[in-house]
Design an enzyme around this catalytic site. Sequence first.
Site, PDB file in Angstrom:
ATOM      1  N   ARG A   1     -29.606   3.090  -4.557  1.00 47.25           N
ATOM      2  CA  ARG A   1     -28.745   3.087  -3.370  1.00 47.25           C
ATOM      3  C   ARG A   1     -28.185   4.487  -3.100  1.00 47.25           C
ATOM      4  O   ARG A   1     -28.064   4.914  -1.938  1.00 47.25           O
ATOM      5  CB  ARG A   1     -27.601   2.094  -3.562  1.00 47.25           C
ATOM      6  CG  ARG A   1     -26.730   1.928  -2.313  1.00 47.25           C
ATOM      7  CD  ARG A   1     -25.716   0.827  -2.482  1.00 47.25           C
ATOM      8  NE  ARG A   1     -24.930   0.677  -1.268  1.00 47.25           N
ATOM      9  CZ  ARG A   1     -23.603   0.577  -1.233  1.00 47.25           C
ATOM     10  NH1 ARG A   1     -22.903   0.600  -2.361  1.00 47.25           N
ATOM     11  NH2 ARG A   1     -22.967   0.440  -0.096  1.00 47.25           N
TER      12      ARG A   1
ATOM     13  N   HIS B   1     -28.280   6.687   0.463  1.00 46.57           N
ATOM     14  CA  HIS B   1     -27.087   7.217   1.114  1.00 46.57           C
ATOM     15  C   HIS B   1     -27.097   8.740   1.162  1.00 46.57           C
ATOM     16  O   HIS B   1     -26.449   9.331   2.022  1.00 46.57           O
ATOM     17  CB  HIS B   1     -25.830   6.706   0.405  1.00 46.57           C
ATOM     18  CG  HIS B   1     -25.458   5.313   0.805  1.00 46.57           C
ATOM     19  ND1 HIS B   1     -24.292   5.012   1.462  1.00 46.57           N
ATOM     20  CD2 HIS B   1     -26.117   4.135   0.667  1.00 46.57           C
ATOM     21  CE1 HIS B   1     -24.235   3.704   1.705  1.00 46.57           C
ATOM     22  NE2 HIS B   1     -25.337   3.157   1.222  1.00 46.57           N
TER      23      HIS B   1
ATOM     24  N   ASN C   1     -19.210   4.751   1.849  1.00 47.57           N
ATOM     25  CA  ASN C   1     -19.690   5.274   0.568  1.00 47.57           C
ATOM     26  C   ASN C   1     -18.775   4.932  -0.605  1.00 47.57           C
ATOM     27  O   ASN C   1     -19.054   5.345  -1.733  1.00 47.57           O
ATOM     28  CB  ASN C   1     -19.854   6.796   0.647  1.00 47.57           C
ATOM     29  CG  ASN C   1     -21.120   7.204   1.375  1.00 47.57           C
ATOM     30  OD1 ASN C   1     -22.127   6.503   1.338  1.00 47.57           O
ATOM     31  ND2 ASN C   1     -21.082   8.349   2.044  1.00 47.57           N
TER      32      ASN C   1
ATOM     33  N   HIS D   1     -33.662  -4.154  -2.019  1.00 48.75           N
ATOM     34  CA  HIS D   1     -32.617  -5.164  -2.224  1.00 48.75           C
ATOM     35  C   HIS D   1     -33.023  -6.209  -3.257  1.00 48.75           C
ATOM     36  O   HIS D   1     -32.278  -7.160  -3.501  1.00 48.75           O
ATOM     37  CB  HIS D   1     -32.277  -5.867  -0.903  1.00 48.75           C
ATOM     38  CG  HIS D   1     -31.470  -5.022   0.027  1.00 48.75           C
ATOM     39  ND1 HIS D   1     -31.352  -5.299   1.374  1.00 48.75           N
ATOM     40  CD2 HIS D   1     -30.743  -3.896  -0.180  1.00 48.75           C
ATOM     41  CE1 HIS D   1     -30.591  -4.378   1.943  1.00 48.75           C
ATOM     42  NE2 HIS D   1     -30.212  -3.527   1.023  1.00 48.75           N
TER      43      HIS D   1
ATOM     44  N   THR E   1     -34.165 -13.022  -9.355  1.00 53.60           N
ATOM     45  CA  THR E   1     -34.500 -12.053 -10.405  1.00 53.60           C
ATOM     46  C   THR E   1     -33.755 -10.746 -10.130  1.00 53.60           C
ATOM     47  O   THR E   1     -34.361  -9.725  -9.814  1.00 53.60           O
ATOM     48  CB  THR E   1     -36.019 -11.797 -10.471  1.00 53.60           C
ATOM     49  OG1 THR E   1     -36.477 -11.357  -9.176  1.00 53.60           O
ATOM     50  CG2 THR E   1     -36.770 -13.056 -10.850  1.00 53.60           C
TER      51      THR E   1
ATOM     52  N   ASP F   1     -39.200  -6.486  -8.283  1.00 56.67           N
ATOM     53  CA  ASP F   1     -40.411  -7.255  -8.014  1.00 56.67           C
ATOM     54  C   ASP F   1     -40.440  -7.643  -6.540  1.00 56.67           C
ATOM     55  O   ASP F   1     -39.650  -7.148  -5.744  1.00 56.67           O
ATOM     56  CB  ASP F   1     -40.479  -8.497  -8.916  1.00 56.67           C
ATOM     57  CG  ASP F   1     -39.246  -9.409  -8.756  1.00 56.67           C
ATOM     58  OD1 ASP F   1     -38.461  -9.202  -7.784  1.00 56.67           O
ATOM     59  OD2 ASP F   1     -39.056 -10.303  -9.590  1.00 56.67           O
TER      60      ASP F   1
END
Length: 319
Positions: free
Chosen positions: A57, A61, A86, A184, A242, A247
């Site tokens: 992440r 950003h 942030n 995600h 998961t 994956d």
Amino acid sequence: MDTIRALVFVFFFAASVSGSLVYNFYEASCPAAELIVRNTVTSTSFQDPSIPAKLLRLLFHDCFVEGCDASVMLEGNNTEQSDPANRSVGGFSVIESAKRVLEVYCPGTVSCADIIALAARDAVEIVGGPMIPIPTGRRDGMVSLASNVRSNIVDTSFTMDDMINHFSTKGLSLVDLVILSGGHTIGTAHCSSFRNRFKEESNGKFSLIDNNTLDSTYGDELMRKCSSVANPSVTVNNDPQTSMLFDNQYYKNLLSNKGLFQSDSVLINDDRTSKLVGDLANDQDLFFQNWAQSFLKLTNVGVKTGDEGEVRVSCATSN
């Protein structure tokens, strides 16, 4: 043989988008640079399993504001870090930890921007994702303004057109949008980031705004965890199945209407992206091959090289 062909394709694809970046950029000046970053990411991830998602992440950003130049690392009033968008971004200490070691072995050589890109790459692999060779040679930017954040960061409430417009300004395609959203598959989110999917009733309880885009059972679970009496700092897993594994479960979740954010759900409910979502849900190798390509493009957004920028001694402050 298919794996070899995929890696060869990724190599030549990377070379075509890397601009002035170079593979093994630190081969002579700091041969252990990538190993030091990898070891730092591995050790900190072992101590704190949330680190890989935070590092991924952090890369997003950083690259979406001022390009991949570590501008998000700069501290101070009115810098990117001070913007509310942030405040929940993490992983800064991991980058600084790697930087401190690198400054001992190779003073003033390895940029914070490269450390962020390498750390995110390693983080994905550590939790099961593909290994991706990436070129290096990024320089650190010297501009970091809070006012630049909101107009560049993708909001979880965005429509498809909003996201397409944002990604296109970074040189990223519709396919890149779908693939990179797959990040995600790891990480967590605060309830405030998807609270727009519910409405609060007069009795203080919540109800779904749109049953067509969010599975009702999953929605009930989210509402229980994020009730008005709950701790506002509570988080839920982006992927309810998961959450600690990189994956293609994210895409399977979308097919079941279990995308956490509105910006997730629109991918399966838009004719421009729904077929690709289905293909990725059914083929993890396809996701990994595409991830390698889109990730390389992401790490190339707005890079500074050569005489541009600087190599910071500390990632938190400019020289």
